[in-house]
Scaffold this active site. Structure first.
Site, PDB file in Angstrom:
ATOM      1  N   ASN A   1      -6.904   5.926   3.677  1.00  0.00           N
ATOM      2  CA  ASN A   1      -8.328   6.104   3.393  1.00  0.00           C
ATOM      3  C   ASN A   1      -8.818   7.535   3.541  1.00  0.00           C
ATOM      4  O   ASN A   1      -9.957   7.837   3.182  1.00  0.00           O
ATOM      5  CB  ASN A   1      -9.163   5.181   4.284  1.00  0.00           C
ATOM      6  CG  ASN A   1      -8.942   3.716   3.963  1.00  0.00           C
ATOM      7  OD1 ASN A   1      -8.198   3.371   3.045  1.00  0.00           O
ATOM      8  ND2 ASN A   1      -9.561   2.843   4.730  1.00  0.00           N
TER       9      ASN A   1
ATOM     10  N   ASN B   1      -9.335   2.883  -2.000  1.00  0.00           N
ATOM     11  CA  ASN B   1      -9.943   3.808  -1.041  1.00  0.00           C
ATOM     12  C   ASN B   1      -9.228   5.159  -0.962  1.00  0.00           C
ATOM     13  O   ASN B   1      -9.864   6.189  -0.697  1.00  0.00           O
ATOM     14  CB  ASN B   1      -9.998   3.174   0.349  1.00  0.00           C
ATOM     15  CG  ASN B   1     -11.053   2.086   0.447  1.00  0.00           C
ATOM     16  OD1 ASN B   1     -12.049   2.121  -0.278  1.00  0.00           O
ATOM     17  ND2 ASN B   1     -10.842   1.117   1.315  1.00  0.00           N
TER      18      ASN B   1
ATOM     19  N   ASP C   1      -0.894   2.312  -5.421  1.00  0.00           N
ATOM     20  CA  ASP C   1      -0.722   0.891  -5.712  1.00  0.00           C
ATOM     21  C   ASP C   1      -1.940   0.374  -6.468  1.00  0.00           C
ATOM     22  O   ASP C   1      -3.010   0.976  -6.433  1.00  0.00           O
ATOM     23  CB  ASP C   1      -0.545   0.103  -4.411  1.00  0.00           C
ATOM     24  CG  ASP C   1      -1.742   0.245  -3.487  1.00  0.00           C
ATOM     25  OD1 ASP C   1      -2.035   1.391  -3.070  1.00  0.00           O
ATOM     26  OD2 ASP C   1      -2.405  -0.760  -3.182  1.00  0.00           O
TER      27      ASP C   1
ATOM     28  N   HIS D   1       0.812  -1.210   0.000  1.00  0.00           N
ATOM     29  CA  HIS D   1       0.000   0.000   0.000  1.00  0.00           C
ATOM     30  C   HIS D   1       0.851   1.268   0.000  1.00  0.00           C
ATOM     31  O   HIS D   1       0.328   2.354  -0.277  1.00  0.00           O
ATOM     32  CB  HIS D   1      -0.909  -0.007   1.237  1.00  0.00           C
ATOM     33  CG  HIS D   1      -2.354   0.220   0.931  1.00  0.00           C
ATOM     34  ND1 HIS D   1      -2.897   0.154  -0.340  1.00  0.00           N
ATOM     35  CD2 HIS D   1      -3.401   0.548   1.746  1.00  0.00           C
ATOM     36  CE1 HIS D   1      -4.195   0.406  -0.285  1.00  0.00           C
ATOM     37  NE2 HIS D   1      -4.517   0.659   0.953  1.00  0.00           N
TER      38      HIS D   1
END
Length: 205
Positions: free
Chosen positions: A66, A113, A92, A19
């Site tokens: 997020n 997200n 990513d 991530h």
């Protein structure tokens, strides 16, 4: 002026995870062009510099993935940039093989997200982006555990190559050559997909 924002999570435990590939790209650009990304502004680490004659601000949001839009929107507003042409977001992508990249002028969040939150805060999908492949989630894996996991030894050289390709794509985009970047770096995937579609059921051409 361009803003290049790499997405990731700020705590050290997330370093070098799937991530955080956006952070890795920002670090690579900072090293390559001698830009210090240490200023704390707008819920982010930022750094000003020059890349190939263009003024840039490198950004690593500290909001956690997020909530990336909570950092990106204030930065965009402060510098009064045109998000459709002067914002580049690096993220990513689990739908791409490790190290493969995809350049886009605009588009949906695609289930990501961080991108989703940026789109919500900007009120627009029209911003440039580079997605770096981190590999598809294996069957039976929890998605959160997978994207917060580290790359295997086999994946690491592919990821380094992907970051290098993303750096080249970003410099093209800074020169206004988004179409050139798309043609060069998206073409490989299209060729692969075409080749696969022409194979027989048993895998032979």
């Amino acid at each position: 002026m361009y803003i290049i924002a790499g997405l990731g999570n700020p705590k050290r435990e997330y370093d070098n995870t799937r991530h955080n590939i956006g952070f890795a790209l920002i670090d690579a650009l900072a090293d390559q062009y001698n830009i210090s990304v240490m200023d704390m502004k707008h819920k982010a680490l930022t750094g000003k510099g020059m890349i190939n004659g263009q003024k840039v601000i490198l950004v690593k949001p500290l909001t956690f993935m997020n909530l990336s839009g909570e950092s990106i929107r204030p930065i965009v507003d402060y510098y009064k940039i045109d998000v459709s042409t002067e914002l580049i977001v690096i993220s990513d992508d689990i739908s791409l093989p490790p190290g493969q990249i995809r350049v886009r002028k605009k588009g949906s969040a695609g289930g990501h997200n961080g991108l989703k939150n940026i789109i919500q805060h900007l009120g627009s999908e029209e911003f440039q982006r580079i997605r770096i492949g981190v590999g598809e989630k294996p069957a039976g894996y929890d998605l959160a555990d997978y994207v917060l996991g580290h790359f295997s030894k086999e994946e690491q050289p592919l990821i380094r190559e992907g970051v290098e390709k993303a750096m080249k794509a970003a410099t093209m985009m800074l020169e206004g050559d988004v179409d050139r970047a798309m043609n060069e770096f998206n073409r490989k995937k299209m060729i692969q997909e075409r080749d696969i579609s022409h194979e027989g059921i048993d895998g032979t051409p």
